[in-house]
Structures are given as structure tokens and as C-alpha cells.
Design a protein around this motif. Structure first.
Motif, PDB file in Angstrom:
ATOM      1  N   VAL A 188       0.828  -1.213   0.000  1.00 10.84           N
ATOM      2  CA  VAL A 188       0.000   0.000   0.000  1.00 10.84           C
ATOM      3  C   VAL A 188       0.861   1.262   0.000  1.00 10.84           C
ATOM      4  CG1 VAL A 188      -1.767   1.306   1.241  1.00 10.84           C
ATOM      5  CG2 VAL A 188      -1.878  -1.187   1.187  1.00 10.84           C
ATOM      6  N   LEU A 189       0.532   2.170  -0.910  1.00  6.13           N
ATOM      7  CA  LEU A 189       1.160   3.484  -0.972  1.00  6.13           C
ATOM      8  C   LEU A 189       0.162   4.520  -0.448  1.00  6.13           C
ATOM      9  CD1 LEU A 189       3.448   5.415  -1.958  1.00  6.13           C
ATOM     10  CD2 LEU A 189       2.265   5.471  -4.169  1.00  6.13           C
ATOM     11  N   THR A 190       0.574   5.254   0.595  1.00 10.40           N
ATOM     12  CA  THR A 190      -0.246   6.325   1.139  1.00 10.40           C
ATOM     13  C   THR A 190       0.354   7.655   0.710  1.00 10.40           C
ATOM     14  OG1 THR A 190      -0.832   4.972   3.061  1.00 10.40           O
ATOM     15  CG2 THR A 190      -1.204   7.338   3.237  1.00 10.40           C
ATOM     16  N   VAL A 191      -0.475   8.499   0.094  1.00 10.37           N
ATOM     17  CA  VAL A 191      -0.012   9.769  -0.470  1.00 10.37           C
ATOM     18  C   VAL A 191      -0.827  10.909   0.132  1.00 10.37           C
ATOM     19  CG1 VAL A 191       0.333  11.116  -2.585  1.00 10.37           C
ATOM     20  CG2 VAL A 191       0.581   8.621  -2.642  1.00 10.37           C
ATOM     21  N   THR A 192      -0.120  11.959   0.583  1.00  7.77           N
ATOM     22  CA  THR A 192      -0.784  13.148   1.126  1.00  7.77           C
ATOM     23  C   THR A 192      -0.719  14.266   0.095  1.00  7.77           C
ATOM     24  OG1 THR A 192      -0.142  12.521   3.381  1.00  7.77           O
ATOM     25  CG2 THR A 192      -0.834  14.801   3.024  1.00  7.77           C
ATOM     26  N   GLY A 193      -1.868  14.794  -0.273  1.00 10.45           N
ATOM     27  CA  GLY A 193      -1.934  15.807  -1.312  1.00 10.45           C
ATOM     28  C   GLY A 193      -1.356  17.155  -0.883  1.00 10.45           C
ATOM     29  N   ILE A 194      -0.872  17.923  -1.864  1.00 12.62           N
ATOM     30  CA  ILE A 194      -0.306  19.249  -1.617  1.00 12.62           C
ATOM     31  C   ILE A 194      -0.884  20.248  -2.622  1.00 12.62           C
ATOM     32  CG2 ILE A 194       1.832  18.405  -0.567  1.00 12.62           C
ATOM     33  CD1 ILE A 194       3.231  18.704  -3.242  1.00 12.62           C
ATOM     34  N   GLN A 195      -0.610  21.525  -2.404  1.00  7.00           N
ATOM     35  CA  GLN A 195      -1.197  22.590  -3.216  1.00  7.00           C
ATOM     36  C   GLN A 195      -0.630  22.656  -4.623  1.00  7.00           C
ATOM     37  OE1 GLN A 195      -3.860  24.638  -2.447  1.00  7.00           O
ATOM     38  NE2 GLN A 195      -4.027  23.168  -0.764  1.00  7.00           N
ATOM     39  N   HIS A 196       0.635  22.370  -4.777  1.00  6.68           N
ATOM     40  CA  HIS A 196       1.254  22.310  -6.098  1.00  6.68           C
ATOM     41  C   HIS A 196       2.527  21.480  -5.991  1.00  6.68           C
ATOM     42  CE1 HIS A 196       4.385  25.157  -4.845  1.00  6.68           C
ATOM     43  NE2 HIS A 196       3.424  25.925  -4.365  1.00  6.68           N
ATOM     44  N   PHE A 197       2.973  20.951  -7.106  1.00  8.46           N
ATOM     45  CA  PHE A 197       4.200  20.166  -7.129  1.00  8.46           C
ATOM     46  C   PHE A 197       5.406  21.073  -7.308  1.00  8.46           C
ATOM     47  CE2 PHE A 197       1.428  16.693  -9.264  1.00  8.46           C
ATOM     48  CZ  PHE A 197       0.990  16.241  -8.024  1.00  8.46           C
ATOM     49  N   ASN A 198       6.554  20.560  -6.888  1.00 10.93           N
ATOM     50  CA  ASN A 198       7.807  21.290  -7.089  1.00 10.93           C
ATOM     51  C   ASN A 198       8.275  21.177  -8.535  1.00 10.93           C
ATOM     52  OD1 ASN A 198       7.883  21.855  -4.359  1.00 10.93           O
ATOM     53  ND2 ASN A 198       9.332  20.208  -3.873  1.00 10.93           N
ATOM     54  N   SER A 199       8.844  22.246  -9.026  1.00 10.83           N
ATOM     55  CA  SER A 199       9.637  22.148 -10.248  1.00 10.83           C
ATOM     56  C   SER A 199      10.809  21.225  -9.949  1.00 10.83           C
ATOM     57  CB  SER A 199      10.132  23.545 -10.642  1.00 10.83           C
ATOM     58  OG  SER A 199      11.047  23.451 -11.704  1.00 10.83           O
ATOM     59  N   CYS A 200      11.149  20.343 -10.879  1.00 10.49           N
ATOM     60  CA  CYS A 200      12.191  19.373 -10.567  1.00 10.49           C
ATOM     61  C   CYS A 200      12.761  18.748 -11.841  1.00 10.49           C
ATOM     62  CB  CYS A 200      11.646  18.257  -9.669  1.00 10.49           C
ATOM     63  SG  CYS A 200      10.365  17.235 -10.448  1.00 10.49           S
ATOM     64  N   GLU A 201      13.806  17.976 -11.659  1.00 13.40           N
ATOM     65  CA  GLU A 201      14.357  17.139 -12.725  1.00 13.40           C
ATOM     66  C   GLU A 201      14.166  15.688 -12.303  1.00 13.40           C
ATOM     67  OE1 GLU A 201      18.586  16.374 -15.126  1.00 13.40           O
ATOM     68  OE2 GLU A 201      18.210  18.272 -14.075  1.00 13.40           O
ATOM     69  N   ALA A 218       5.272  13.905 -16.955  1.00 11.30           N
ATOM     70  CA  ALA A 218       4.803  14.973 -17.843  1.00 11.30           C
ATOM     71  C   ALA A 218       3.448  15.512 -17.390  1.00 11.30           C
ATOM     72  CB  ALA A 218       4.717  14.460 -19.274  1.00 11.30           C
ATOM     73  N   ILE A 219       2.553  14.644 -16.977  1.00 16.24           N
ATOM     74  CA  ILE A 219       1.244  15.092 -16.493  1.00 16.24           C
ATOM     75  C   ILE A 219       1.399  15.846 -15.171  1.00 16.24           C
ATOM     76  CG2 ILE A 219      -1.037  14.331 -15.740  1.00 16.24           C
ATOM     77  CD1 ILE A 219      -0.453  14.124 -18.803  1.00 16.24           C
ATOM     78  N   ALA A 220       2.314  15.391 -14.328  1.00 16.10           N
ATOM     79  CA  ALA A 220       2.566  16.090 -13.062  1.00 16.10           C
ATOM     80  C   ALA A 220       3.012  17.524 -13.293  1.00 16.10           C
ATOM     81  CB  ALA A 220       3.621  15.332 -12.253  1.00 16.10           C
ATOM     82  N   ALA A 221       3.747  17.769 -14.381  1.00 18.05           N
ATOM     83  CA  ALA A 221       4.248  19.113 -14.678  1.00 18.05           C
ATOM     84  C   ALA A 221       3.120  20.122 -14.828  1.00 18.05           C
ATOM     85  CB  ALA A 221       5.090  19.073 -15.955  1.00 18.05           C
ATOM     86  N   LEU A 222       1.936  19.661 -15.198  1.00 19.49           N
ATOM     87  CA  LEU A 222       0.798  20.564 -15.385  1.00 19.49           C
ATOM     88  C   LEU A 222       0.331  21.165 -14.061  1.00 19.49           C
ATOM     89  CD1 LEU A 222      -1.266  18.407 -17.909  1.00 19.49           C
ATOM     90  CD2 LEU A 222       0.520  20.086 -18.409  1.00 19.49           C
ATOM     91  N   TYR A 223       0.779  20.594 -12.939  1.00 22.42           N
ATOM     92  CA  TYR A 223       0.370  21.031 -11.603  1.00 22.42           C
ATOM     93  C   TYR A 223       1.569  21.571 -10.809  1.00 22.42           C
ATOM     94  CZ  TYR A 223      -2.290  20.624  -7.161  1.00 22.42           C
ATOM     95  OH  TYR A 223      -2.941  20.866  -5.977  1.00 22.42           O
ATOM     96  N   ALA A 224       2.699  21.746 -11.481  1.00 22.06           N
ATOM     97  CA  ALA A 224       3.931  22.157 -10.801  1.00 22.06           C
ATOM     98  C   ALA A 224       4.092  23.671 -10.800  1.00 22.06           C
ATOM     99  CB  ALA A 224       5.129  21.493 -11.470  1.00 22.06           C
ATOM    100  N   ASP A 225       4.962  24.152  -9.911  1.00 26.09           N
ATOM    101  CA  ASP A 225       5.206  25.593  -9.825  1.00 26.09           C
ATOM    102  C   ASP A 225       6.295  26.060 -10.779  1.00 26.09           C
ATOM    103  OD1 ASP A 225       7.494  24.588  -8.652  1.00 26.09           O
ATOM    104  OD2 ASP A 225       7.134  25.471  -6.674  1.00 26.09           O
ATOM    105  N   GLY A 226       6.748  25.169 -11.633  1.00 23.61           N
ATOM    106  CA  GLY A 226       7.753  25.492 -12.635  1.00 23.61           C
ATOM    107  C   GLY A 226       7.939  24.305 -13.548  1.00 23.61           C
ATOM    108  N   ASP A 227       8.987  24.346 -14.344  1.00 20.36           N
ATOM    109  CA  ASP A 227       9.202  23.273 -15.310  1.00 20.36           C
ATOM    110  C   ASP A 227       9.541  21.952 -14.626  1.00 20.36           C
ATOM    111  OD1 ASP A 227       8.838  25.180 -17.220  1.00 20.36           O
ATOM    112  OD2 ASP A 227      10.945  25.325 -17.813  1.00 20.36           O
TER     113      ASP A 227
END
Length: 407
Positions: free
Chosen positions: A339-352, A366-375
Motif C-alpha cells: 500500500v502506498l499512502t499519499v498526502t496531497g499538496i497545493q502544487h508540485f515542485n519544479s524538478c528534474e 509529464a502530467i505532473a508538470a501541469l500542476y507544478a510551480d515550474g518546469d
């Protein structure tokens, strides 16, 4: 290839590519069928191309037209003693039993992570059916020499339903009398339903007792032309379902079959515009887990995803690569056994992030990038070609800023 995806709100209409699970099954059945098969809306992913090359190596003739392919076969009549499965686990596990129907040695091999994926369910069973099997510690390359003597057997479906799919394909065309495959611990039942339905289109009859046994009831061989139209791939469509939830919904997804047998349509039960936290057992649809994990990271509250143990033997150890992506995005998670437990946040980090040469991870990033605060920068993004070669092109057509850098 490196893909740099910027936060965007995609808009427009998209038709996902053909289901690669259906495409590969159609290729296998077309090889074993004596006659002609027309496949409409055929797939062009790396896995699809591998399946087409395999059946040609085993004697089928393939002719392409704009919207369909025509496959003519008189059964297995190899033009090569080796078949190459690329990185397709389904092709390997499906064509090993099919190759075992032939009376001369055939070697099944592949590349990349496929060379480390277990084939022990088949290397254990086939010798019981008179097949000579030589393997690399129950991994590829595997050489089989038949002919297989069809008989009642038992198979373990805990690791993958693909082993059962391979045996059902071979038995459906080879059995001369009623024969039963008993199954224990079967996972991914919808994929077996897809196999049974594909065989039905070729006039084959398979009955099952609550997925614990499958009985092949021989039917008179069909010699008619078979025409199959492949539906859109639910795994590919899931990317746009999640994209809509993360961005407020601007994508119209066309070509889907509401009555599809594809396992990954289950994601439709979970994803919603309100992004409510959820509990979902993905044991039967493990390919959805990277996207569900990303979606959970944007949900309100704490979500739980079951079925993580199903991800170990994928193109990557997908349990590890999924949580690695969550970590890069700044999402809090706990992986506890299955089981994976995930806690939601307001936006994702820009990252590599790295794809780990896994198409599902590359697309989820790529889909996560649509919710990130940067590239979001995705390394080894070319992995998407395994199932969705035009993924980044389609994203760009929806208005997503995709900067692709080739080495």
C-alpha cells in the motif's frame, strides 16, 4: 531525449492510440489462425511493432495500408529460429507457449529490462507438456522445442496474468479435446477477459469457473476472414483523464469504449474534478499506479493505493520509480508493503526527474508538470515510445509547452 514540460492548461480534443494490449493479442491470434485477419486502427508503439515482427518471423505475411493491416497466415511456419520481443513482457510471455507448438527449436529473446523479467511460470510448465526448454535461470533468452502436448495443467497467476494469456492462446488453437487450465492466485483478471474475448472473435470457446479454471472447448476451425477494430488505449487515455483533474478540465477524450474490457478503465472510478482523497486497490490495473500516485499528490487529504507489489517486475521497479517521482515533486508518501499512502499538496515542485527508461513514469512526470510551480525536466523521455510514440506531440497539440532536447 530530455523533455522539459511547463505548467499549462491543455485544451482541445484527443483520440488516444490503439490499445497495445489488444493489438498484441490480435497479432498472436492472427498468426495461429489459418486465413486472413484485417486489423483496423492498428497500433504503432514499439511493443506493437515487436509483435508484428514476431509473427512475420514465425511465418505470417503482413501488408500495411493507411488505416489497417492485413495479416495472412497458415499457422506457425518460421522463417527464423529467433524472435525478438523488444521490451514487451506480454509478447515474451505470450509467444513462448506459441513457439512451443512448433517441432523445431525457437529462441525467444529481447532487450533492456525484459531480460531480467521472470519467465519461470512457463519454464516450469512447458517441460510437463513435452517441450524442451533451455533458459537463462528462467529468464530470457529462452529456447523451446515442441511440439507441445496439450494436457490439463495448473498455473500460478500471482506474478502476472500474461503467462495464462500465452497458454490460453496456444491451447485455444492446438487443443483437440476439452482441456482445463487450473489457476491459482490470479491477478489482473480483466486482461484475461481481453484474451478470452479476442479468441472468441476467432471462433474459440473458453469457459471459466470464477477465474480458478479455464476450459478450452474445441470448435471447428474458422477459415473466414477476420476483421478486428482496435479501441483506444485506456492506459494512454488515463493521462488525459488525470490532466483534466489537475487543470480544471479542457480535454475532450474521444474513441473510448464505455464497455471496454481494458483493466485501466478503472481509473475513471477514482479520478474526479474535485480531487477528493480516495482508497483504491489497483491490483488488477497496476499500470495506472504512477498516474494515480500523481493524482493523489494533488488530492485533498490522504489517499491509499493498493497493489504496489505488482510493480516490481515492470520496465523499471515501478514501485521504487513511482515514489522516487513523488519525492522529486515534493509529495509526502509512505510505502508500506503493498500500500502506498499519499498526502496531497497545493502544487508540485519544479524538478528534474528520470524516467528510469519506463514509459509509464515518463508520462506520469509529464502530467505532473501541469500542476507544478515550474518546469519539470524528464530525462530519458524517449521511453514513451514503448506504448505511446506520439505522446509529447499530442500534448503539444493540446497547448502544453513541451521542449524536447535530443542528444
Amino acid at each position: 531525449m530530455q523533455a522539459i514540460i511547463s505548467r499549462s492548461k491543455p485544451m482541445g480534443s484527443i483520440t488516444p492510440p490503439a490499445s497495445k494490449s489488444m493489438m498484441q493479442r490480435a497479432c498472436a491470434a492472427a498468426l495461429l489462425h489459418t486465413g486472413k485477419t484485417i486489423i483496423n486502427n492498428y497500433g504503432t508503439s514499439d511493443d506493437d511493432k515487436a509483435a508484428l515482427q514476431i509473427i512475420q518471423n514465425l511465418g505470417a505475411h503482413v501488408r500495411h495500408s493507411k488505416d489497417s493491416i492485413e495479416i495472412t497466415s497458415h499457422g506457425i511456419n518460421p522463417v527464423s529460429d529467433t524472435i525478438h520481443c523488444g521490451e514487451s513482457g506480454l509478447s515474451a510471455r505470450m509467444f513462448i507457449p506459441i513457439a512451443a507448438l512448433y517441432h523445431q527449436p525457437i529462441t525467444i529473446t529481447g532487450e533492456g529490462s525484459l531480460m531480467n523479467r521472470p519467465m519461470d511460470a512457463l519454464t516450469t510448465i512447458l517441460p510437463q507438456l513435452g517441450v524442451l526448454v533451455i533458459s537463462n535461470n528462467a529468464m530470457l533468452p529462452v529456447t523451446v522445442k515442441g511440439p507441445m502436448h496439450v494436457a490439463d495443467i495448473e498455473i500460478d497467476g500471482a506474478m502476472s496474468s500474461q503467462f495464462l494469456t500465452g497458454m490460453l492462446m496456444a491451447y485455444a488453437f492446438a487443443a483437440k479435446e476439452k482441456t482445463t487450465i487450473s489457476v491459482k492466485n490470479l491477478n489482473s483478471k480483466p486482461y484475461v477477459d481481453m484474451t478470452v474475448d479476442m479468441l472468441r472473435q476467432y471462433g474459440k470457446r473458453i469457459e471459466h469457473d470464477n477465474y480458478t479454471s479455464f476450459t478450452i472447448v474445441p470448435q471447428a476451425a474458422l477459415h473466414d476472414d477476420i476483421s478486428i477494430t482496435l479501441e483506444a488505449d485506456m492506459s494512454a487515455a488515463a493521462n488525459f483523464v488525470v490532466a483534466n483533474a489537475l487543470t480544471g478540465g479542457g480535454i475532450e477524450i474521444t474513441g473510448l469504449n464505455e464497455n471496454s474490457l481494458q483493466a485501466d478503465k478503472a481509473i475513471m472510478q477514482v479520478v474526479n474534478p474535485k480531487r477528493n482523497a480516495f482508497v483504491f486497490d489497483a491490483t488488477d490495473s497496476p499500470d495506472t499506479i504512477p498516474l494515480l500516485a500523481v493524482y493523489a499528490g494533488a488530492c485533498n487529504g490522504q489517499s491509499k493505493i493498493g497493489g504496489m507489489s505488482r510493480l516490481v517486475h515492470k520496465e523499471s521497479n515501478r514501485a521504487e520509480s513511482t515514489v522516487a517521482l513523488l519525492g522529486k515533486l515534493g509529495v509526502s508518501f509512505v510505502l508500506d508493503g503493498d500500500v502506498l499512502t499519499v498526502t496531497g499538496i497545493q502544487h508540485f515542485n519544479s524538478c528534474e526527474a528520470d524516467s528510469y527508461n519506463d514509459h509509464r513514469i515518463a508520462m506520469a512526470a509529464a502530467i505532473a508538470a501541469l500542476y507544478a510551480d515550474g518546469d519539470v525536466v524528464i530525462n530519458n523521455a524517449e521511453a514513451v515510445a514503448k506504448s505511446y510514440p506520439h505522446f509529447f506531440k499530442d500534448l503539444a497539440a493540446l497547448g502544453v509547452k513541451c521542449n524536447l532536447k535530443y542528444e
